[in-house]
Design a protein around this motif. Structure first.
Motif, PDB file in Angstrom:
ATOM      1  N   GLN A  63       0.856  -1.181   0.000  1.00 25.49           N
ATOM      2  CA  GLN A  63       0.000   0.000   0.000  1.00 25.49           C
ATOM      3  C   GLN A  63       0.890   1.227   0.000  1.00 25.49           C
ATOM      4  OE1 GLN A  63      -2.252   0.919   3.523  1.00 25.49           O
ATOM      5  NE2 GLN A  63      -3.687   2.211   2.406  1.00 25.49           N
ATOM      6  N   GLN A  64       0.738   2.045  -1.022  1.00 23.92           N
ATOM      7  CA  GLN A  64       1.521   3.272  -1.134  1.00 23.92           C
ATOM      8  C   GLN A  64       0.819   4.386  -0.368  1.00 23.92           C
ATOM      9  OE1 GLN A  64       2.457   4.027  -5.266  1.00 23.92           O
ATOM     10  NE2 GLN A  64       2.314   1.847  -5.698  1.00 23.92           N
ATOM     11  N   LYS A  65       1.614   5.118   0.418  1.00 26.25           N
ATOM     12  CA  LYS A  65       1.069   6.222   1.209  1.00 26.25           C
ATOM     13  C   LYS A  65       1.972   7.433   1.041  1.00 26.25           C
ATOM     14  CE  LYS A  65      -0.656   3.277   4.938  1.00 26.25           C
ATOM     15  NZ  LYS A  65      -0.596   3.033   6.392  1.00 26.25           N
ATOM     16  N   LEU A  66       1.395   8.581   1.242  1.00 25.72           N
ATOM     17  CA  LEU A  66       2.147   9.824   1.281  1.00 25.72           C
ATOM     18  C   LEU A  66       1.996  10.390   2.686  1.00 25.72           C
ATOM     19  CD1 LEU A  66       3.855  11.611  -0.562  1.00 25.72           C
ATOM     20  CD2 LEU A  66       1.801  12.918  -1.078  1.00 25.72           C
ATOM     21  N   ILE A  67       3.090  10.370   3.446  1.00 25.09           N
ATOM     22  CA  ILE A  67       3.081  10.842   4.827  1.00 25.09           C
ATOM     23  C   ILE A  67       4.089  11.975   4.943  1.00 25.09           C
ATOM     24  CG2 ILE A  67       3.490  10.237   7.239  1.00 25.09           C
ATOM     25  CD1 ILE A  67       2.688   7.348   6.490  1.00 25.09           C
ATOM     26  N   SER A  68       3.583  13.166   5.277  1.00 22.92           N
ATOM     27  CA  SER A  68       4.433  14.364   5.391  1.00 22.92           C
ATOM     28  C   SER A  68       5.301  14.543   4.148  1.00 22.92           C
ATOM     29  CB  SER A  68       5.314  14.281   6.645  1.00 22.92           C
ATOM     30  OG  SER A  68       4.530  14.195   7.799  1.00 22.92           O
ATOM     31  N   ASP A  69       4.661  14.456   2.992  1.00 24.18           N
ATOM     32  CA  ASP A  69       5.318  14.608   1.686  1.00 24.18           C
ATOM     33  C   ASP A  69       6.386  13.556   1.415  1.00 24.18           C
ATOM     34  OD1 ASP A  69       3.746  16.797   0.990  1.00 24.18           O
ATOM     35  OD2 ASP A  69       5.125  18.202   1.961  1.00 24.18           O
ATOM     36  N   LYS A  70       6.341  12.445   2.130  1.00 23.15           N
ATOM     37  CA  LYS A  70       7.290  11.367   1.921  1.00 23.15           C
ATOM     38  C   LYS A  70       6.535  10.112   1.484  1.00 23.15           C
ATOM     39  CE  LYS A  70      11.058   8.901   4.058  1.00 23.15           C
ATOM     40  NZ  LYS A  70      11.937   8.756   5.197  1.00 23.15           N
ATOM     41  N   HIS A  71       7.031   9.470   0.433  1.00 25.43           N
ATOM     42  CA  HIS A  71       6.412   8.260  -0.086  1.00 25.43           C
ATOM     43  C   HIS A  71       6.804   7.081   0.802  1.00 25.43           C
ATOM     44  CE1 HIS A  71       6.200   4.754  -2.886  1.00 25.43           C
ATOM     45  NE2 HIS A  71       5.015   5.308  -3.093  1.00 25.43           N
ATOM     46  N   VAL A  72       5.802   6.370   1.309  1.00 21.97           N
ATOM     47  CA  VAL A  72       6.005   5.225   2.199  1.00 21.97           C
ATOM     48  C   VAL A  72       5.192   4.055   1.645  1.00 21.97           C
ATOM     49  CG1 VAL A  72       5.666   4.362   4.553  1.00 21.97           C
ATOM     50  CG2 VAL A  72       6.269   6.756   4.190  1.00 21.97           C
TER      51      VAL A  72
END
Length: 130
Positions: A63-72
């Motif tokens: 699952q791709q996430k964007l957390i605080s402008d960082k790709h996780v």
């Protein structure tokens, strides 16, 4: 098929998915909101089959996430028995809260499953229980 609404207290479906329609018709509005959130997250998931023994599949779901402008990327293992239609995800959301997770929804989509098996419909949250 257009998104449907069956009664005044039902929420609209946001897709043409038969699974989403099934869950919208089955669950209370409050629970459907939680389930729909997981359903929508499947768009961020990529399914990879890592092994198959007979009719038992082992998959990794990223699952791709964007957390605080960082790709996780979060990765969870899902097992699927295609004969008895049993699924298990290591996130254990279904076991803990009776909510199908985005990883299981992604697995349904990957295997072109158009209906949630009845064992994954919790009567605890159903508006159709009598």
């Amino acid at each position: 098929m257009l998104p449907a609404e069956n009664s005044a207290d039902s929420l609209h479906c946001v897709s043409s998915s038969l699974i989403e329609l099934q869950l919208q018709q089955e669950y209370t509005s409050h629970m459907f909101i939680d389930i729909q959130e997981q359903f929508l997250k499947k768009a961020d998931c990529i399914v990879k089959v890592i092994s198959k023994e007979g009719e038992m599949y082992s998959l990794l779901v990223d699952q791709q996430k964007l957390i605080s402008d960082k790709h996780v990327v979060d990765t969870y293992r899902v097992s699927f028995d295609s004969v008895v239609r049993e699924y298990h995800c290591e996130c254990n959301l279904f076991q803990s809260k009776a909510i199908l997770c985005c990883y299981m929804f992604s697995t349904f989509a990957y295997f072109e499953v158009n209906e949630v098996p009845s064992c994954y419909i919790s009567s605890r949250w159903s508006k159709n229980v009598r």
